[in-house]
Scaffold this active site. Structure first.
Site, PDB file in Angstrom:
ATOM      1  N   SER A   1      -9.823   2.001   2.845  1.00 29.83           N
ATOM      2  CA  SER A   1      -8.904   2.720   1.992  1.00 29.83           C
ATOM      3  C   SER A   1      -7.894   1.847   1.251  1.00 29.83           C
ATOM      4  O   SER A   1      -7.313   2.279   0.266  1.00 29.83           O
ATOM      5  CB  SER A   1      -8.143   3.744   2.827  1.00 29.83           C
ATOM      6  OG  SER A   1      -7.280   3.097   3.740  1.00 29.83           O
TER       7      SER A   1
ATOM      8  N   LYS B   1       0.845  -1.197   0.000  1.00 28.52           N
ATOM      9  CA  LYS B   1       0.000   0.000   0.000  1.00 28.52           C
ATOM     10  C   LYS B   1       0.882   1.249   0.000  1.00 28.52           C
ATOM     11  O   LYS B   1       1.935   1.277   0.656  1.00 28.52           O
ATOM     12  CB  LYS B   1      -0.897  -0.013   1.250  1.00 28.52           C
ATOM     13  CG  LYS B   1      -1.972   1.074   1.264  1.00 28.52           C
ATOM     14  CD  LYS B   1      -2.894   0.910   2.481  1.00 28.52           C
ATOM     15  CE  LYS B   1      -3.971   1.985   2.543  1.00 28.52           C
ATOM     16  NZ  LYS B   1      -4.862   1.829   3.702  1.00 28.52           N
TER      17      LYS B   1
ATOM     18  N   SER C   1     -10.023  -0.305   7.054  1.00 26.16           N
ATOM     19  CA  SER C   1      -9.416  -0.119   5.734  1.00 26.16           C
ATOM     20  C   SER C   1      -8.785  -1.354   5.112  1.00 26.16           C
ATOM     21  O   SER C   1      -8.435  -1.346   3.938  1.00 26.16           O
ATOM     22  CB  SER C   1      -8.370   1.003   5.793  1.00 26.16           C
ATOM     23  OG  SER C   1      -9.008   2.256   5.769  1.00 26.16           O
TER      24      SER C   1
END
Lengths: 476, 482
Positions: free
Chosen positions: B154, B79, B178
């Site tokens: 997210s 990420k 997330s």
């Protein structure tokens, strides 16, 4: 001025702690160096970096808290103080607001023979900021983060001081305590000790406090004294004119010897303090406190009394000797070896201080051992060396910590006590200086001095001038 | 054999056995990325050259016996809020669009030590603020199951990349759901570990007291393998916890006999989509059939989790994001007059709308005069929520719940109503507030073919229990992302 006014002063004192590494990372706290060499992701506020508390900082803060009679917060926490400024890489400073390490302490000060307690409201740990460097030519500013993350404690007093003299006495007291603890060198000029002065005035007899101002940028005791006197007058003048004192922060200008307003209470910042989520609470248990207590040295106040009583040293001399812990410890150790406190004191206060001044050194820079000072004192007492040779030898003890006995032997500086050799030299001197001999015999005592000098010169300074004197009188 | 359909652990075994080389696996994944990216946009940056170079080096180490772990030679994605030295780490924000860290995050270092091949950095909601990956400065990521829908957020890029077989596993971060919510939307396995299990050093902070890095994988075995690789006690992270056991592979037993499973009845209210509710109950039945003791209970305080979470997370974020000021790194506005104007323009231009909203919210709740009413009250609520979970774990080994009230919404339908979007975090945020481990595992699809995820919540340090229950479910049903 029809009314009588009293000045009410409280101090916020920042002290830089003497740790090898910064408060939240492993970077060196060393002063100087090229810009940004003592930095890492943590102290430059890189994304994703995290602070880790340096335990030595807590240790020093704890020692100061205990020595200033504070209550120690057993579970203390760090908070974030948020404000934007480029010297503050994260745009928040890690400090303590809600649970500072120490609270409710006091120190005793003495001014004009009167003792008084100054209460300490609280003391907290925090990180220092970096330094902005303004490039006038390029119209830009650069930032150096070498100081960013250097550990500080801030000691906040109650408004208990009433004069510049008391303020200086309080600062000196704190300085001596902290220096004796080895927690900081507390140099005002170099910024390792900084004081902000909160001051208000009120009519004598009044219980209510007046509106206070805060004065910043005070870099010497002189600046502090002048700023206090100036601010007192400024506030009284306002009141006398029927005006109000505005609560504000003022900046002292050392060149102009005056202060000007920086910001008023209305535009005071909202720091939006909240508990620092990246750090866990600091747990201070009995054992830790006991460990710090056990390490506590004899402080200056106690030494002052003891030196007078135990060693028969005068108050003035004791004050000089105890100015630093290093000097005091040298004195005590050397005295323990040679049992001659007054002589040790004399060497430290005269020759040592002269050489320190000459070499621009601080007491903490002294490197010679008490053994070598004690050894030299014994050699002079035995007459192994005369006083001028002793001074010469001491210079080498002072600078290189040489063993005085070995040094004297190696350089052949021992006083010649060979009577035959001395008599032989004297005969030669008498023969070579008939005029001086005649003058002496004619009643001029001074002429003897010249002959002693000539003899010392001929013996390369290694004779005992007292003995020369005796022999000369005898021979003439 | 289709290389891409292998799980991470299966691929690792074949590489070790010499049946497939790390280079072949990397090339196959890069080809898949090239094929799928125009459709998915799961990545912010792909470093093909770097990946091939790593593959060569790692293959050599495997052959020399220097790398023997289950993940050696397996391509992975990270990420874009997790730092890798010298590689763009943007947090999907304009303000960090040019930022290359000077150091590598602890979790990534552990993966590198385990022989991971890092393909690239995945797309996300800007600074992890959002539930759809639509707040990314670089544009949204699409759901591989239906590109008209969002992947969740997210960590939407990380989950979509695994689901689209553009990597074998990925790392995400979870502050309020997330990892778990996008895993649910993309039909993959995602785990948010107990707070303090994976070092946060090198994770660009959003809500520091809530953030955790965790694995996103095709199946439960991979999840255990990646967690084993990244979990550590790190002295660089003061909130890191020293655990007794860091080997999670031992938990992979298909056995839930006697496992006490609690289902919060107060989660099954009108806000919960019917198809999701049915799928979760059906999944619970699977565990029951395998010998688990399943019952419903009231967790309580459910409606307070969202406000408490948004107050705390936004407060911390408002402070954490102060460092992005144009002074030291990242984007700086082109024209400005003096320092304050530079700050103002840089931050106005550099942050997106959702980030600004949370900075304002967070700054407000920390302001003097409001601190007690909002921030302190939220902290007290957090403590009560934690106590409610503690009480539940006296009776149950795991709590079984939905990961999200719906399946993935359509693209473009969420950001217009931020409050509604916030409310969709209802099943995930309380796990972060209480610092608990939570795992999302696919349990079915809705009538549009969009995945539904089941969330398993454990007591502190009970990841193994979660993994065992999830593994059992997976073995029995054969449901895995391939």
């Amino acid at each position: 001025m029809s009314k009588q006014y009293e000045t009410v002063i409280g101090l916020e004192v920042h002290i830089e702690l003497a740790t090898k590494t910064k408060i939240f990372c492993g970077c060196s706290t060393e002063f100087g160096g090229a810009p940004n060499v003592h930095t890492c992701p943590v102290c430059t506020g890189m994304p994703g970096s995290l602070p880790v508390l340096n335990k030595q900082v807590v240790d020093h803060a704890l020692a100061i808290g205990l020595a200033t009679n504070c209550h120690i917060t057993r579970v203390c926490k760090f908070d974030r103080k948020n404000y934007f400024y480029p010297d503050n890489p994260q745009n928040y400073q890690i400090s303590q607001l809600y649970l500072p390490i120490a609270r409710d302490g006091w120190v005793e000060i003495e001014t004009g023979g009167v003792k008084k307690k100054v209460r300490i409201h609280e003391m907290h740990m925090e990180e220092d900021a970096g330094k902005l460097v303004h490039d006038e030519w390029d119209d830009t500013s650069l930032v150096d983060y070498n100081r960013s993350g250097v550990p500080l404690v801030e000691i906040v007093s109650e408004p208990d001081m009433r004069s510049a003299e008391e303020v200086i006495a309080y600062l000196e007291k704190l300085r001596h305590i902290v220096q004796y603890l080895g927690a900081s060198d507390c140099k005002l000029q170099e910024g390792s000790m900084r004081a902000d002065v909160n001051l208000s005035v009120r009519e004598i007899g009044s219980d209510a406090f007046g509106t206070r101002t805060e004065m910043k940028n005070l870099n010497s005791f002189k600046a502090i004294t002048h700023a206090i006197e100036g601010e007192r007058e400024r506030q009284i003048e306002l009141l006398e004119e029927g005006k109000q004192v505005v609560q504000e922060t003022r900046r002292w200008d050392d060149n102009k010897e005056s202060s000007h307003a920086m910001r008023s209470k209305e535009d005071a910042k909202d720091y939006r303090y909240f508990p620092e989520p990246d750090l866990v609470p600091v747990m201070i248990d009995d054992e830790w406190i006991a460990r710090v207590k056990a390490r506590e040295p004899e402080f200056r106040t106690a030494k002052l009394a003891r030196y007078q009583k135990e060693y028969g040293i005068s108050q003035v001399d004791a004050e000089i000797l105890t100015e630093s812990r290093n000097m005091a410890e040298l004195f005590e150790a050397a005295t323990a070896l040679c049992k001659k406190p007054k002589k040790v004191a004399n060497w430290l206060m005269v020759e040592t201080m002269r050489l320190m001044k000459e070499h621009d050194m601080e007491p903490q820079d002294l490197r010679f051992s008490p053994e070598n000072l004690a050894g030299l004192i014994e050699m002079t007492d035995k007459g192994t060396v005369n006083s001028s040779v002793a001074k010469e030898v001491f210079e080498h003890v002072f600078l290189e910590n040489v063993d005085p006995q070995a040094y004297v032997k190696e350089h052949g500086l021992a006083t010649v006590n060979d009577e035959d050799a001395l008599r032989k030299t004297l005969e030669e001197v008498i023969a070579a200086n008939p005029q001086a001999v005649a003058d002496y015999k004619g009643g001029k005592e001074k002429a003897l001095g010249a002959l002693v000098g000539q003899t010392m010169k001929a013996m390369k300074g290694k004779a005992n001038p007292g003995r020369i004197n005796e022999l000369l009188r005898e021979m003439l | 054999m289709d290389i891409l359909s292998l799980s991470a652990v299966e691929l690792g075994k074949k590489i070790k056995a010499g049946e497939i080389s790390a280079m072949e696996a990397t090339q196959a994944t890069l080809a898949q990325i090239e094929k799928e990216e125009p459709r998915i946009h799961g990545y912010v940056t792909v470093d093909a050259q770097g990946a091939l170079k790593q593959a060569e080096e790692i293959q050599g180490k495997i052959e020399r016996g220097e790398l023997t772990g289950p993940l050696a030679g397996v391509p992975a994605a990270i990420k874009d809020n997790i730092c890798i030295k010298g590689r763009l780490t943007t947090c999907s924000s304009k303000i960090l669009s040019n930022y290359k860290p000077t150091y590598t995050a602890e979790a990534v270092e552990h993966l590198q030590d385990a022989g991971a091949i890092i393909l690239g950095k995945t797309n996300m909601d800007e600074f992890a603020m959002g539930s759809t990956t639509e707040t990314s400065y670089f544009g949204p990521t699409m759901n591989p199951h239906n590109v008209g829908h969002v992947p969740g957020g997210s960590s939407g890029g990380s989950c979509a990349a695994v689901a689209a077989r553009e990597c074998y596993y990925s790392l995400g971060s979870d502050t309020g759901g997330s990892i778990r919510q996008p895993s649910s939307f993309c039909g993959v396995v995602g785990l948010k570990p107990t707070y303090g299990t994976v070092s946060r050093y090198g994770l660009v902070a959003y809500g520091s007291s809530l953030d955790q890095i965790g694995p996103i994988t095709k199946n439960v075995e991979d999840c255990a393998a990646v967690l084993t690789a990244i979990a550590s006690w790190d002295k660089k992270d003061s909130t890191s916890v020293k655990r007794e056991d860091y080997d999670f592979m031992g938990s992979l037993k298909a056995d839930v006999k006697g496992l006490r499973v609690g289902i919060p009845a107060d989660y099954f209210t009108e806000g919960l989509n019917k198809e999701v509710a049915e799928a979760i109950r059906a999944a619970a039945n699977v565990l029951k059939e395998q010998g688990a003791v399943v019952e419903e209970f009231n967790l309580s305080l459910v409606k307070y989790a969202i406000p408490a979470y948004y107050v705390i997370a936004s407060a911390e974020a408002s402070s954490n994001l102060e460092r992005f000021d144009g002074v030291k790194y990242g984007y700086r506005a082109k024209d400005y007059e003096g320092l304050h104007n530079m700050y103002k323009k840089t931050r106005s231009e550099g942050f997106g709308a959702e980030v600004k909203r949370r900075i304002m919210l967070g700054s407000f709740v920390l302001s003097s005069g409001y601190y007690d009413a909002y921030y302190l009250k939220a902290l007290r609520t957090k403590a009560l929520i934690k106590a409610a979970f503690d009480k539940a774990f006296e009776n149950y080994d795991i709590i079984l719940a939905p990961a999200a009230p719906t399946t993935a919404p359509e693209l473009g339908k969420s950001l217009g109503d931020p409050l509604k979007m916030y409310l969709s975090d209802i099943y995930t945020v309380s796990v972060n507030l209480a610092g608990l481990p939570g795992l999302s595992i696919p349990v079915g699809k809705d009538e549009k073919g969009l995945p539904i995820g089941m969330q398993l919540i454990g007591d502190h340090f009970q990841e193994k229990t979660l993994l065992r229950a999830a593994y059992t479910y997976e073995r029995v049903t054969g449901k895995e992302a391939r």
